[in-house]
Design an enzyme around this catalytic site. Structure first.
Site, mmCIF file in Angstrom:
data_model
loop_
_atom_site.group_PDB
_atom_site.id
_atom_site.type_symbol
_atom_site.label_atom_id
_atom_site.label_comp_id
_atom_site.label_asym_id
_atom_site.label_seq_id
_atom_site.Cartn_x
_atom_site.Cartn_y
_atom_site.Cartn_z
ATOM 1 C CB SER A 68 -0.924 0.006 1.222
ATOM 2 O OG SER A 68 -0.185 0.137 2.426
ATOM 3 C CB CYS A 106 -0.625 9.821 0.580
ATOM 4 S SG CYS A 106 0.932 9.056 1.137
ATOM 5 C CG HIS A 317 1.866 1.666 6.949
ATOM 6 N ND1 HIS A 317 3.063 2.239 7.291
ATOM 7 C CD2 HIS A 317 1.521 2.202 5.750
ATOM 8 C CE1 HIS A 317 3.427 3.095 6.338
ATOM 9 N NE2 HIS A 317 2.502 3.082 5.397
ATOM 10 C CG MET A 321 -0.784 4.852 6.497
ATOM 11 S SD MET A 321 -0.877 3.573 7.787
ATOM 12 C CE MET A 321 -2.593 3.720 8.258
#
Length: 396
Positions: A68, A106, A317, A321
Site C-alpha cells: 500500500s 497521503c 503498515h 501513515m
C-alpha cells in the site's frame, strides 16, 4: 486476424519517495487529455502505470511495489484556490482489484509535493531563496485542506540530502516540516465535518460474529477507528508478519473496519467498504512496553508515550501513515479517547508513539469550542527525494 499493435504512450513523470511512501508524480498538463479530468480514463491510466490490477499481487509490469505504501500516484497542478501555490491530488491504487481510491490524502507523499513543485517550475523562482527554508502552500484536493511544506533550499535548488533520520527509511535526508491545517474538519470524502463523527470520544461498536469493542472514531488527518490491542488478543508490539500472515485476523480487521465506516457515516451499506479501502483506517493501541522494531532496533517503553499499529489497504503498515499519525496525535490530545488513555491520560500537545519501524513524534493541540472538539493544526517532520525522472511508458 490479429489486432494491430499500438505504440506505448510516453508520459512525463517523476518517481519520488515522500516519508515512508513512494509514488509516481505527474503534472496535470502532462497527462493525456482524457486523463486530465476525473473519471474512468484517468483511473485506467494510473492503474496501468502502477501495474494493477494484478492477481499475482506483485505489480511486476508496472511502477508499483506491491504494498500500500508503494501503490500510489500523485497529480500536481497550479493552485485552483487563492493564496496557495499548487493543487495536490492523490490516488491510492488497489493492487489486486481494478479501482483507484480518491477518498483521502497521503500524508507521507505530502512531503514530496513541495520539492516536486519547485523542481518542475511550478513555483515563481523570484520567491525562492538561494539558501534557507521556503514555505510551499499546498491545496490538498482530495479533502479540501491546506498543508504547509517547509522545504530546505541550497544553492537555489531543493536540498534533498541531510542528516535527518526517519524510522522506516533506511538512509538520512533533509528534514521537511509539514503543517496540516484544520485537519479535523471533514477529513476525507464524506467525512461529515465533525472531529468525532458520532459525537462520542469513546463508544461501543458491535460487530456481528466477531464481538463488541470499545472504540474511538475520529476525523482528523484521515478518518480512523482505534481499538485496544488487548481486546483483539494482541499486544501492540506486533510487526508486519505477525498480522499480515494471518488471513483470518485480517478478515476480522476488515469486518470491524466496515462496521466502523458505517457508524461513521462514510458508507451507506457494508458492501461499499469493498471499494473504499483507503478510508477509514483501522488501528490498535497499547500502553508503552519494550519491543524490537523491524530493523532490529530496540525500542524501550520509556522511548514512547503509546504503541500504535495501523492497517492500510487491508495490511499492517510497515511504519505509520502520516495522515493516521495526525489522527493519533489529535486523539492523544483529547482526554478520554482510547489513544489518550493508553498514553496515560490527561491533556497533551504532542505524542511520541511506537510503530513497527520505530518511533514518531507528532504535535497537535486540541481544544473545545462551543462544546465541540477541534484541532487547529498538526505538525510533523518527514523527508523526500527524487528517485527517478523522465517518462513512464504505458501500453496504448
Amino acid at each position: 486476424m490479429s489486432n494491430p499493435i499500438t505504440p506505448q504512450q510516453r508520459i512525463a513523470a517523476v518517481y519520488m519517495r515522500g516519508g515512508t511512501s513512494k509514488g509516481v508524480f505527474f503534472r496535470l498538463d502532462d497527462l493525456p487529455a482524457a486523463a486530465q479530468v476525473p473519471g474512468p480514463a484517468r483511473d485506467a491510466l494510473l492503474m496501468r502505470v502502477i501495474g494493477s490490477p494484478d492477481p499475482y499481487g506483485k505489480q511486476t509490469d508496472g511502477m508499483g511495489g506491491a504494498t500500500s505504501s508503494t501503490s500510489k500516484c500523485v497529480i500536481i497542478s497550479k493552485a485552483s484556490v487563492p493564496d496557495h501555490d499548487v493543487d495536490y491530488l492523490y490516488g491510492q491504487v488497489s493492487i489486486d482489484t481494478a479501482f483507484v481510491d480518491w477518498s483521502g490524502n497521503c500524508g507521507n507523499l505530502s512531503s514530496a509535493v513541495g520539492p516536486f513543485a519547485i523542481s518542475q517550475g511550478l513555483i515563481d523562482p523570484a520567491r525562492l531563496p538561494k539558501d534557507g527554508i521556503t514555505t510551499i502552500r499546498i491545496w490538498q484536493k482530495n479533502i479540501g485542506k491546506t498543508i504547509l511544506a517547509h522545504v530546505p533550499m541550497r544553492d537555489g535548488q531543493v536540498q534533498e540530502l541531510g542528516d535527518f533520520e526517519l524510522d522506516g527509511v533506511t538512509f538520512p535526508a533533509a528534514e521537511i516540516a509539514l503543517e496540516f491545517l484544520d485537519p479535523a474538519e471533514d477529513a476525507g470524502e464524506g467525512g461529515g465535518g465533525a472531529m468525532f463523527p458520532t459525537g462520542s470520544l469513546l463508544e461501543t461498536l458491535d460487530v456481528p460474529g466477531i464481538g463488541t469493542f470499545n472504540v474511538t472514531m475520529i476525523n482528523s488527518g484521515i478518518p480512523t477507528v482505534f481499538l485496544n490491542a488487548e481486546a483483539l488478543g494482541l499486544k501492540g508490539t506486533e510487526l508486519q508478519a505477525d498480522i499480515n500472515n494471518d488471513p483470518a485476523l485480517l478478515a476480522r480487521f476488515e469486518t470491524i473496519r466496515a462496521y466502523a465506516a458505517l457508524r461513521m457515516g462514510l458508507i451507506q451499506s457494508l458492501d461499499e467498504a469493498k471499494t473504499r479501502q483507503h478510508t477509514p483506517k483501522i488501528a490498535f493501541v497499547a500502553p508503552p512496553q519494550n519491543y524490537q522494531a523491524s530493523s532490529g532496533k530496540h525500542i524501550a517503553a520509556t522511548d514512547v508515550d503509546v504503541l500504535v499499529r495501523a492497517l492500510s489497504m487491508g495490511k499492517l503498515h510497515h511504519a505509520m501513515m502520516a495522515t493516521c499519525a495526525v489522527a493519533i496525535a489529535t486523539a492523544a490530545s483529547v482526554p478520554g479517547t482510547l489513544v489518550n488513555l493508553a498514553a496515560g491520560g490527561g491533556p497533551r500537545d504532542a505524542v511520541r508513539f511506537g510503530h513497527p519501524s520505530g518511533t514518531l513524534r507528532v504535535g497537535a493541540k486540541a481544544e473545545q469550542r462551543d462544546g465541540q472538539w477541534t484541532v487547529t493544526k498538526a505538525i510533523m517532520s518527514r523527508s523526500a527525494r527524487i528517485l527517478m525522472e523522465g517518462w513512464v511508458r504505458v501500453p496504448g
